[in-house]
Design an enzyme around this catalytic site. Structure first.
Site, PDB file in Angstrom:
ATOM      1  N   ARG A  94       6.908  -2.313   3.761  1.00 55.17           N
ATOM      2  CA  ARG A  94       7.136  -3.584   3.055  1.00 55.17           C
ATOM      3  C   ARG A  94       7.804  -3.400   1.702  1.00 55.17           C
ATOM      4  O   ARG A  94       8.363  -4.347   1.163  1.00 55.17           O
ATOM      5  CB  ARG A  94       5.846  -4.392   2.989  1.00 55.17           C
ATOM      6  CG  ARG A  94       5.460  -4.904   4.390  1.00 55.17           C
ATOM      7  CD  ARG A  94       4.140  -5.627   4.412  1.00 55.17           C
ATOM      8  NE  ARG A  94       3.027  -4.829   3.957  1.00 55.17           N
ATOM      9  CZ  ARG A  94       2.279  -4.032   4.707  1.00 55.17           C
ATOM     10  NH1 ARG A  94       2.539  -3.919   5.996  1.00 55.17           N
ATOM     11  NH2 ARG A  94       1.285  -3.351   4.197  1.00 55.17           N
ATOM     12  N   GLU A 116      -8.340   7.486   3.690  1.00 53.48           N
ATOM     13  CA  GLU A 116      -9.796   7.413   3.838  1.00 53.48           C
ATOM     14  C   GLU A 116     -10.303   8.545   4.722  1.00 53.48           C
ATOM     15  O   GLU A 116     -11.316   9.175   4.431  1.00 53.48           O
ATOM     16  CB  GLU A 116     -10.177   6.050   4.430  1.00 53.48           C
ATOM     17  CG  GLU A 116     -11.670   5.800   4.441  1.00 53.48           C
ATOM     18  CD  GLU A 116     -12.023   4.408   4.926  1.00 53.48           C
ATOM     19  OE1 GLU A 116     -13.221   4.133   5.046  1.00 53.48           O
ATOM     20  OE2 GLU A 116     -11.102   3.611   5.198  1.00 53.48           O
TER      21      GLU A 116
END
Length: 175
Positions: free
Chosen positions: A63, A100
């Protein structure tokens, strides 16, 4: 809150439980599908950096490829695509960053910028700050200056801007 930011926020849709249960995804597709909203977002992202002598804008896949070139055009600067590994054809520099669960990497062309270049990094969202931090490291590794970092959305509770210590960080919308 300023009327322009209210307008942008009205074009961002909450999608509950995406990509997994318990997450409320901030969907920008209504904003980028609205010509006025898209233009306003690009204007507001570029505005604080208009007199900074920016020579290039770097945008991260994917994006950042939407907002980066629009901001670059407004600043009369070039655009640097920062991609996932193996997507760029010439010699690259690579930076790994933590996720993560595990790591990922980003690359940019080694000759995209260099000493004397003044770079603004633009992306749609900062969460934990890993991709932005990796991009800062790559740009600095080739001798260019990072003037600032600009985001449409910041998930403030994740404290990603802490990884960008000392940089001029601008976010239009903070959740």
């Amino acid at each position: 809150m300023n009327d322009k930011i209210v307008q942008l926020k009205s074009l961002i849709r909450d999608v509950p439980d995406f990509p997994k249960e318990g997450i409320i995804f901030k969907d920008i597709t209504p904003l980028i599908g609205d010509p006025g909203g898209l233009s306003l977002a690009a204007d507001l992202l570029a505005e604080p950096f208009g007199n900074q002598g920016i020579t290039a804008v770097a945008g991260m896949e994917s994006r950042g490829f939407i907002f980066g070139p629009l901001v670059a055009e407004r600043l009369k600067a070039g655009f640097i695509p920062v991609r996932k590994p193996g997507k760029l054809p010439a010699e690259t520099v690579r930076e790994e960053y933590a996720l993560e669960y595990g790591t990922d990497s980003l690359e940019m062309h080694r000759d995209a910028v260099g000493p004397g270049s003044k770079v603004l990094i633009v992306d749609d969202l900062i969460a934990t700050g890993g991709t932005a931090e990796a991009t800062v490291k790559m740009i600095r590794s080739v001798g260019a200056e990072v003037v600032g970092v600009a985001f449409l959305i910041e998930l403030g509770f994740l404290e990603g801007r802490a990884k960008l210590g000392g940089l001029n960080v601008r976010s239009l919308i903070v959740y």
